[in-house]
Write a protein that holds these residues in place. Structure first.
Motif, PDB file in Angstrom:
ATOM      1  N   ALA A 161     -20.317  50.382 100.765  1.00  0.00           N
ATOM      2  CA  ALA A 161     -18.966  50.270 101.328  1.00  0.00           C
ATOM      3  C   ALA A 161     -18.452  51.621 101.824  1.00  0.00           C
ATOM      4  N   LYS A 162     -18.188  51.671 103.124  1.00  0.00           N
ATOM      5  CA  LYS A 162     -17.581  52.879 103.713  1.00  0.00           C
ATOM      6  C   LYS A 162     -16.342  53.284 102.942  1.00  0.00           C
ATOM      7  N   ASN A 163     -15.464  52.293 102.700  1.00  0.00           N
ATOM      8  CA  ASN A 163     -14.167  52.633 102.118  1.00  0.00           C
ATOM      9  C   ASN A 163     -14.224  52.929 100.626  1.00  0.00           C
ATOM     10  N   MET A 164     -15.399  52.819 100.011  1.00  0.00           N
ATOM     11  CA  MET A 164     -15.565  53.386  98.661  1.00  0.00           C
ATOM     12  C   MET A 164     -16.190  54.784  98.776  1.00  0.00           C
ATOM     13  N   LEU A 181     -15.911  56.958 101.015  1.00  0.00           N
ATOM     14  CA  LEU A 181     -14.970  57.981 101.483  1.00  0.00           C
ATOM     15  C   LEU A 181     -13.994  58.433 100.391  1.00  0.00           C
ATOM     16  N   LYS A 182     -13.959  57.720  99.264  1.00  0.00           N
ATOM     17  CA  LYS A 182     -13.098  58.132  98.142  1.00  0.00           C
ATOM     18  C   LYS A 182     -13.932  58.775  97.041  1.00  0.00           C
ATOM     19  N   VAL A 183     -15.171  58.285  96.880  1.00  0.00           N
ATOM     20  CA  VAL A 183     -16.011  58.836  95.813  1.00  0.00           C
ATOM     21  C   VAL A 183     -16.421  60.277  96.145  1.00  0.00           C
ATOM     22  N   VAL A 188      -6.728  54.919 116.153  1.00  0.00           N
ATOM     23  CA  VAL A 188      -5.507  54.693 116.914  1.00  0.00           C
ATOM     24  C   VAL A 188      -4.666  53.513 116.424  1.00  0.00           C
ATOM     25  N   ILE A 189      -5.034  52.911 115.284  1.00  0.00           N
ATOM     26  CA  ILE A 189      -4.441  51.613 114.956  1.00  0.00           C
ATOM     27  C   ILE A 189      -3.040  51.627 114.355  1.00  0.00           C
ATOM     28  N   GLY A 190      -2.604  52.744 113.779  1.00  0.00           N
ATOM     29  CA  GLY A 190      -1.285  52.747 113.130  1.00  0.00           C
ATOM     30  C   GLY A 190      -0.229  53.336 114.046  1.00  0.00           C
ATOM     31  N   GLY A 201       0.821  57.731 114.527  1.00  0.00           N
ATOM     32  CA  GLY A 201      -0.308  58.530 114.074  1.00  0.00           C
ATOM     33  C   GLY A 201      -0.633  58.311 112.604  1.00  0.00           C
ATOM     34  N   ARG A 202      -0.248  57.226 112.012  1.00  0.00           N
ATOM     35  CA  ARG A 202      -0.491  56.871 110.612  1.00  0.00           C
ATOM     36  C   ARG A 202       0.063  57.950 109.669  1.00  0.00           C
ATOM     37  N   PRO A 203       1.173  57.628 109.042  1.00  0.00           N
ATOM     38  CA  PRO A 203       1.872  58.605 108.204  1.00  0.00           C
ATOM     39  C   PRO A 203       1.149  58.899 106.892  1.00  0.00           C
ATOM     40  N   ILE A 204       1.528  60.027 106.244  1.00  0.00           N
ATOM     41  CA  ILE A 204       1.005  60.328 104.908  1.00  0.00           C
ATOM     42  C   ILE A 204       2.160  60.521 103.925  1.00  0.00           C
ATOM     43  N   ASP A 205       3.336  60.003 104.300  1.00  0.00           N
ATOM     44  CA  ASP A 205       4.530  60.202 103.473  1.00  0.00           C
ATOM     45  C   ASP A 205       4.344  59.726 102.024  1.00  0.00           C
ATOM     46  N   LEU A 206       3.610  58.632 101.842  1.00  0.00           N
ATOM     47  CA  LEU A 206       3.470  58.099 100.476  1.00  0.00           C
ATOM     48  C   LEU A 206       2.572  58.991  99.611  1.00  0.00           C
ATOM     49  N   PHE A 207       1.577  59.616 100.231  1.00  0.00           N
ATOM     50  CA  PHE A 207       0.756  60.574  99.475  1.00  0.00           C
ATOM     51  C   PHE A 207       1.660  61.701  98.970  1.00  0.00           C
ATOM     52  N   VAL A 233       2.510  48.731  99.948  1.00  0.00           N
ATOM     53  CA  VAL A 233       1.208  48.661  99.271  1.00  0.00           C
ATOM     54  C   VAL A 233       0.194  49.421 100.124  1.00  0.00           C
ATOM     55  N   SER A 234      -0.481  50.383  99.528  1.00  0.00           N
ATOM     56  CA  SER A 234      -1.429  51.192 100.294  1.00  0.00           C
ATOM     57  C   SER A 234      -2.716  51.408  99.510  1.00  0.00           C
ATOM     58  N   VAL A 235      -3.831  51.176 100.183  1.00  0.00           N
ATOM     59  CA  VAL A 235      -5.137  51.324  99.532  1.00  0.00           C
ATOM     60  C   VAL A 235      -5.420  52.793  99.215  1.00  0.00           C
ATOM     61  N   THR A 236      -5.391  53.622 100.251  1.00  0.00           N
ATOM     62  CA  THR A 236      -5.798  55.014 100.022  1.00  0.00           C
ATOM     63  C   THR A 236      -4.812  55.762  99.124  1.00  0.00           C
ATOM     64  N   ILE A 263      -0.552  44.435 108.859  1.00  0.00           N
ATOM     65  CA  ILE A 263      -0.756  45.764 108.239  1.00  0.00           C
ATOM     66  C   ILE A 263      -0.563  46.895 109.250  1.00  0.00           C
ATOM     67  N   TYR A 264      -1.176  46.746 110.447  1.00  0.00           N
ATOM     68  CA  TYR A 264      -1.115  47.827 111.436  1.00  0.00           C
ATOM     69  C   TYR A 264      -0.398  47.374 112.715  1.00  0.00           C
ATOM     70  N   ASP A 265       0.378  48.323 113.279  1.00  0.00           N
ATOM     71  CA  ASP A 265       1.179  48.001 114.458  1.00  0.00           C
ATOM     72  C   ASP A 265       0.368  47.833 115.742  1.00  0.00           C
ATOM     73  N   ARG A 266      -0.788  48.495 115.818  1.00  0.00           N
ATOM     74  CA  ARG A 266      -1.470  48.500 117.121  1.00  0.00           C
ATOM     75  C   ARG A 266      -2.840  47.838 117.065  1.00  0.00           C
ATOM     76  N   ARG A 267      -3.027  46.986 116.066  1.00  0.00           N
ATOM     77  CA  ARG A 267      -4.375  46.455 115.881  1.00  0.00           C
ATOM     78  C   ARG A 267      -4.659  45.171 116.673  1.00  0.00           C
ATOM     79  N   LEU A 268      -3.710  44.751 117.503  1.00  0.00           N
ATOM     80  CA  LEU A 268      -4.007  43.578 118.334  1.00  0.00           C
ATOM     81  C   LEU A 268      -4.142  43.962 119.812  1.00  0.00           C
TER      82      LEU A 268
HETATM   83  N1  EPU Z   1       1.231  53.836 105.028  1.00  0.00           N
HETATM   84  C1  EPU Z   1       2.405  54.529 105.055  1.00  0.00           C
HETATM   85  N2  EPU Z   1       2.432  55.780 104.512  1.00  0.00           N
HETATM   86  C2  EPU Z   1       1.342  56.344 103.948  1.00  0.00           C
HETATM   87  C3  EPU Z   1       0.145  55.625 103.908  1.00  0.00           C
HETATM   88  C4  EPU Z   1       0.119  54.363 104.465  1.00  0.00           C
HETATM   89  O1  EPU Z   1       3.400  54.069 105.573  1.00  0.00           O
HETATM   90  O2  EPU Z   1       1.449  57.482 103.458  1.00  0.00           O
HETATM   91  C5  EPU Z   1       1.212  52.498 105.624  1.00  0.00           C
HETATM   92  C6  EPU Z   1       0.207  52.383 106.772  1.00  0.00           C
HETATM   93  O3  EPU Z   1       0.707  52.931 107.983  1.00  0.00           O
HETATM   94  C7  EPU Z   1      -0.036  50.892 106.831  1.00  0.00           C
HETATM   95  C8  EPU Z   1       0.140  50.472 105.367  1.00  0.00           C
HETATM   96  O4  EPU Z   1       0.747  51.560 104.694  1.00  0.00           O
HETATM   97  O5  EPU Z   1       0.946  50.276 107.602  1.00  0.00           O
HETATM   98  C9  EPU Z   1      -1.104  50.114 104.670  1.00  0.00           C
HETATM   99  O6  EPU Z   1      -2.075  51.065 104.948  1.00  0.00           O
HETATM  100  P1  EPU Z   1      -3.044  51.557 103.826  1.00  0.00           P
HETATM  101  O7  EPU Z   1      -2.557  52.882 103.355  1.00  0.00           O
HETATM  102  O8  EPU Z   1      -3.363  50.476 102.864  1.00  0.00           O
HETATM  103  O9  EPU Z   1      -4.296  51.780 104.712  1.00  0.00           O
HETATM  104  P2  EPU Z   1      -5.249  52.880 104.416  1.00  0.00           P
HETATM  105  O10 EPU Z   1      -5.323  53.108 102.969  1.00  0.00           O
HETATM  106  O11 EPU Z   1      -4.961  54.020 105.333  1.00  0.00           O
HETATM  107  C10 EPU Z   1      -7.395  51.415 104.025  1.00  0.00           C
HETATM  108  C11 EPU Z   1      -8.704  51.328 104.708  1.00  0.00           C
HETATM  109  C12 EPU Z   1      -8.501  50.635 106.035  1.00  0.00           C
HETATM  110  C13 EPU Z   1      -7.964  49.243 105.775  1.00  0.00           C
HETATM  111  C14 EPU Z   1      -6.691  49.306 104.956  1.00  0.00           C
HETATM  112  C15 EPU Z   1      -6.299  47.933 104.517  1.00  0.00           C
HETATM  113  C16 EPU Z   1      -9.838  53.288 103.936  1.00  0.00           C
HETATM  114  C17 EPU Z   1     -10.424  54.602 104.274  1.00  0.00           C
HETATM  115  N3  EPU Z   1      -9.208  52.675 104.917  1.00  0.00           N
HETATM  116  O12 EPU Z   1      -6.575  52.171 104.897  1.00  0.00           O
HETATM  117  O13 EPU Z   1      -9.767  50.565 106.641  1.00  0.00           O
HETATM  118  O14 EPU Z   1      -7.691  48.625 106.992  1.00  0.00           O
HETATM  119  O15 EPU Z   1      -6.884  50.106 103.782  1.00  0.00           O
HETATM  120  O16 EPU Z   1      -5.015  47.890 104.102  1.00  0.00           O
HETATM  121  O17 EPU Z   1      -9.976  52.814 102.824  1.00  0.00           O
HETATM  122  C18 EPU Z   1     -11.241  50.380 108.414  1.00  0.00           C
HETATM  123  O18 EPU Z   1     -12.160  50.451 107.585  1.00  0.00           O
HETATM  124  O19 EPU Z   1     -11.409  50.048 109.607  1.00  0.00           O
HETATM  125  C19 EPU Z   1      -9.883  50.685 107.985  1.00  0.00           C
HETATM  126  C20 EPU Z   1      -8.917  51.001 108.827  1.00  0.00           C
END
Ligand code: EPU
Length: 419
Positions: free
Chosen positions: A21-24, A26-28, A117-119, A122-128, A163-166, A328-333
């Motif tokens: 799994a890519k998404n494991m 990248l965390k391990v 480009v999907i969020g 530019g996909r925020p990191i505010d929650l981190f 809810v956020s995975v990373t 989940i993502y604004d630009r994924r369609l």
């Molecule tokens: N979000 C925030 N602030 C943050 C972090 C996330 O607002 O600080 C928002 C995102 O913008 C999004 C939502 O939270 O709207 C959920 O995003 P999440 O953080 O769960 O996504 P992610 O952790 O960045 C991981 C996968 C994604 C997968 C999503 C499913 C990894 C490396 N990436 O992303 O995988 O789509 O979870 O929720 O684990 C892919 O593999 O193609 C991929 C994009």
């Protein structure tokens, strides 16, 4: 830039094995920094995103030895708090290194992580950042980078408003070495999170509840280095299952865990896609009448956003109308425009909803892969289309699918990689 040239409508059959799994992975890789020593990661996929992650850990002071589908990482020499901008701003998961460096070295300086480009915005990191602050870290922001320092880190009781995975994974692994008890609430529940916690626990961490909405971590002074096995990539497995369904092929998918794909498999049962699921394989049988079915992407165990695009290709072959909603993502369609160019009958209602009218005959076109999952969807569409499709920017596909062309050729596909 390399591209794929795909000649469609070739009969596909045989067996395809799923990678780690890519998404494991990248965390391990960053999690190995939590222990000073040698860790071996097995079942590691050979993909672009993993290459970048390993490049970054070396820049931060680790030594690596890489073999076929494994890597040994020696993190004894980790000594850099400053992330090299040119590398770290290229991929989003560079942010996963921040927590481990913070607890190991006391501070971290890093640029805003880049990626695809999907969020929106530019996909925020505010929650981190909010999570690190809850642990007592201090954060300074300039127009160039973030500087985080840790003087007296402490456990925290933190609720995820989104809810956020990373972020769940980042705070969970960081809290492993933070004194006191941390409770994370409204966590993501993806199987990769549970697997990461199992690995950390096997090295001495005290994490409970991973895979549920509440994770509790009792901070420990140190954890040891060791060995980690990456679980099978459920999104790769699901992408291959959707390829088999859309092309009405008999394909056996091995080295996978069908239990991680219940949201997709339960829909297959409803829409007439025959399959047999074992403990570690999925035997797809040729579909005849494919029924339409509406989906709405959702956090695990709901329908994964990462399978939305290949599912949409399947719906172009269904007999009737379906609604696909991306939550989940604004630009994924936005990529569906390319599927329409191939002949699909798709109406975009708004940025989060499309209506697909099937069945539609698809035709080969010249296209550009905008992101990894739209990329695999375009490959599936090209494989069932009449004529030749050219897909540019396949770097976006190589980010997540190891040697996709070679594996599809083994199933009978006519696909060429042109450098
Ligand atoms: N979000 C925030 N602030 C943050 C972090 C996330 O607002 O600080 C928002 C995102 O913008 C999004 C939502 O939270 O709207 C959920 O995003 P999440 O953080 O769960 O996504 P992610 O952790 O960045 C991981 C996968 C994604 C997968 C999503 C499913 C990894 C490396 N990436 O992303 O995988 O789509 O979870 O929720 O684990 C892919 O593999 O193609 C991929 C994009």
């Amino acid at each position: 830039m390399p591209k794929f040239i795909i000649s469609g409508q070739k009969p596909l059959s045989g067996t395809i094995a799923v990678g780690g799994a890519k998404n494991m992975a990248l965390k391990v890789i960053p999690a190995t920094i939590l222990a000073a020593g040698k860790t071996t990661i097995k079942n590691l996929p050979n993909i672009e995103d993993v290459d970048k992650s390993l490049e970054l850990i070396v820049e931060l002071g680790a030594k690596i030895e890489r073999g076929k589908n494994f890597v040994e990482i020696d993190t004894s020499g980790i000594n850099q708090i400053d992330f090299p901008t040119k590398l770290a701003d290229k991929f989003r998961t560079s942010v996963m290194f921040v927590g481990p460096i913070l607890v190991r070295l006391g501070e971290a300086k890093f640029p805003h992580p880049g990626g695809c480009v999907i969020g929106a915005g530019g996909r925020p990191i505010d929650l981190f950042l909010e999570g690190f602050k809850a642990f007592g870290a201090e954060i300074q922001m300039t127009d160039r980078d973030y500087h985080i320092t840790a003087k007296n880190l402490h456990g925290a009781d933190y609720f995820f408003t989104t809810v956020s995975v990373t972020v769940t994974e980042s705070l969970m692994m960081t809290a492993t070495l933070i004194p006191g008890k941390t409770i994370l609430r409204n966590c993501a529940m993806e199987p990769e999170i549970e697997a990461l916690a199992e690995y950390l626990n096997s090295q001495g961490a005290q994490i409970s509840g991973a895979g549920t909405a509440t994770i509790t971590i009792e901070g420990v002074e140190k954890i040891s280095a060791g060995e980690c096995q990456i679980i099978p990539d459920r999104i790769e497995a699901g992408s291959f299952a959707l390829l088999a369904a859309a092309s009405r092929s008999e394909i056996t998918i091995t080295n996978c865990n069908p239990k991680h794909l219940l949201s997709l498999l339960s829909i297959f049962t409803k829409i007439g896609i025959p399959y047999e699921a074992g403990a570690d394989y999925l035997k797809m049988k040729a579909a005849t009448d494919i029924k339409p079915y509406d989906i709405k992407t959702h956090e695990y165990p709901g329908f994964p956003t990462d399978l939305q695009s290949p599912y949409l290709v399947l719906m172009t072959q269904a007999n009737g109308t379906s609604l696909v909603q991306e939550t989940i993502y604004d630009r994924r369609l936005l990529w569906t425009d390319m599927l329409s160019q191939m002949g699909a009958n798709i109406i975009m209602c708004d940025p989060h909803r499309v209506v697909v009218n099937g069945p539609a005959k698809l035709y080969g076109k010249r296209l550009i892969s905008p992101d990894i999952r739209a990329g695999i969807a375009l490959v599936i569409a090209a494989l069932i289309a009449d004529g030749v499709t050219e897909i540019d920017n396949i770097y976006q596909i190589d980010r997540g699918y190891e040697k996709l062309d070679e594996r599809l050729i083994a199933l009978g596909a006519d696909i060429k990689r042109v450098e």
